[in-house]
Design a protein around this motif. Structure first.
Motif, short mmCIF file in Angstrom:
data_model
loop_
_atom_site.label_atom_id
_atom_site.label_comp_id
_atom_site.label_asym_id
_atom_site.label_seq_id
_atom_site.Cartn_x
_atom_site.Cartn_y
_atom_site.Cartn_z
N LYS A 219 28.25 88.81 29.27
CA LYS A 219 28.57 89.71 30.36
C LYS A 219 28.63 91.35 30.05
N SER A 220 29.29 91.74 28.88
CA SER A 220 29.20 93.05 28.32
C SER A 220 28.03 93.47 28.10
N SER A 221 27.18 92.65 27.39
CA SER A 221 25.74 93.08 27.17
C SER A 221 24.93 93.25 28.25
N PHE B 296 32.49 97.90 35.60
CA PHE B 296 33.81 97.58 35.34
C PHE B 296 33.60 96.17 34.26
N ASP B 297 34.03 96.72 32.90
CA ASP B 297 34.22 95.71 31.98
C ASP B 297 35.68 95.07 31.67
N GLU B 298 35.81 94.11 32.29
CA GLU B 298 37.36 93.47 32.07
C GLU B 298 38.52 94.61 32.22
N PRO B 299 38.45 95.27 33.30
CA PRO B 299 39.45 96.35 33.51
C PRO B 299 40.68 96.04 33.81
MG LIG Z 1 32.82 91.68 27.12
#
Ligand SMILES: [Mg+2]
Ligand SMILES: Nc1ncnc2c1ncn2[C@@H]1O[C@H](COP(=O)(O)OP(=O)(O)O)[C@@H](O)[C@H]1O
Length: 334
Positions: A44-46, A159-162
């Protein structure tokens, strides 16, 4: 798709020579809220880093408003990012945190004042502008981070796991707040989360990632009702996988394949009426409902029951499956 504000086409990205995002394609419409949902390590973050330009693409293309930004530096992509840990500057006030990019761009003071105050009002932090991050709650810090991402005029927000660092109550409030801000500003959101409730409550569409690939893309209801794979079936909502003996006993299933049944589709009756004999092994009380575990044919199956009218632990019940509620993969449908 011509009206896509963001178009990701066959993206491959990773670290060193190892691709961790593979054959990833997604078109996002203007104003759409899309979640990337998946377990830890699913990429996901990638994907987000590749969109932001922090992770170079090894293959494929990324278009933003029709412009190919695949080789563009992060600064020139004009996307805003909000991180799980807020990533605020600890020694700066909320005002200066929000103003940062405008200061770098050397905008005149009057414009900085106006834009920061407008964003603070939108984010509901007018009263906090003179505080440092350490003097604010997690929810307030996250509001500052969102204001900072929006102040430059970015209309695509990543948004990364905000919400992951917020307690349950604040988390629910912030979901609504992010949606409210989205309605007011009309930004497009790519929202990374491992929390299916975040994804289900906020998203127009959900992309479920598994091992760096998009396993299914659709509205939450579609993923829930028509899961494309066993992984989706188990990752969205909670399902029992029926072992072959249990499937035979409860469904009369003869074919190959894996059968899944959602907890709310397992029916319990105190006496007779079809299905199979089961013994209640234990019960988890969850407030609005309880999860009842039963042993059938030597295997455990569980059901979700509303209310307090529950069987006794150790008692025998009849268990059956709601007609048409079985998801079968890799075999013939029942
Ligand atoms: Mg991540
Ligand atoms: N900086 C890095 N260097 C090498 N491998 C990484 C790095 N960051 C992430 N990975 C690997 O890439 C895969 C996807 O990670 P990531 O995108 O962070 O997943 P998620 O955000 O879904 O938890 C994982 O296997 C992870 O170990």
């Amino acid at each position: 798709m011509s009206n896509a504000v963001l178009s990701i086409q066959k993206l491959e990205a990773g670290y060193g020579s190892k691709a961790v995002v593979r054959d990833f394609s997604l078109d996002v419409a203007a104003g759409e809220f899309v979640s990337l949902l998946g377990p830890s390590g699913s990429g996901k973050s990638s994907v987000l880093r590749a969109i932001a330009g922090f992770l170079p693409a090894m293959g494929g293309r990324i278009l933003l408003e029709g412009r190919d930004i695949t080789g563009e530096t992060p600064e020139r992509r004009n996307v805003g990012i909000v991180f799980q840990n807020y990533a605020l500057f600890p020694t700066m006030t909320a005002f200066e945190n929000i103003a940062f990019a405008l200061r770098v761009a050397k905008r005149p003071q009057a414009e900085v004042e106006k834009r920061v105050r407008d964003m603070a009002t939108l984010s509901g932090i007018d009263e906090q502008l003179t505080r440092n991050p350490a003097e604010m709650s997690g929810g307030q810090q996250q509001r500052v981070a969102i204001a900072r991402a929006l102040v430059t005029g970015s209309r695509v927000l990543l948004f990364d796991e905000p919400l992951s660092n917020l307690d349950a109550k604040v988390r629910v409030t912030m979901r609504r707040e992010i949606k409210r801000m989205q309605r007011e500003v009309g930004f497009t959101a790519i929202f990374v989360t491992h929390d299916q409730e975040d994804a289900l409550t906020m998203s127009d569409r959900i992309v479920v990632l598994n091992g760096g690939r998009a396993e299914q893309i659709g509205h939450g209801r579609t993923l829930y009702r028509q899961p494309a794979t066993p992984f989706i079936c188990q990752f969205i909502g909670a399902s029992n996988e029926l072992s072959p003996p249990v499937a035979r006993r409860l469904l009369g299933a003869k074919g190959e394949g894996r059968s899944f049944v959602r907890l709310e589709d397992v029916l319990i009756a105190e006496n007779g009426g079809g299905g199979a004999r089961a013994t209640v092994s234990h019960i988890e009380f969850l407030g609005s409902h309880s999860r009842v575990y039963m042993i059938v044919e030597g295997d455990t199956i569980s059901a979700m029951l509303l209310g307090d009218d529950l069987p006794d632990v150790g008692s025998e019940v009849w268990v059956s499956i709601r007609p048409g509620a079985v998801h079968v993969f890799g075999g013939t449908c029942l």
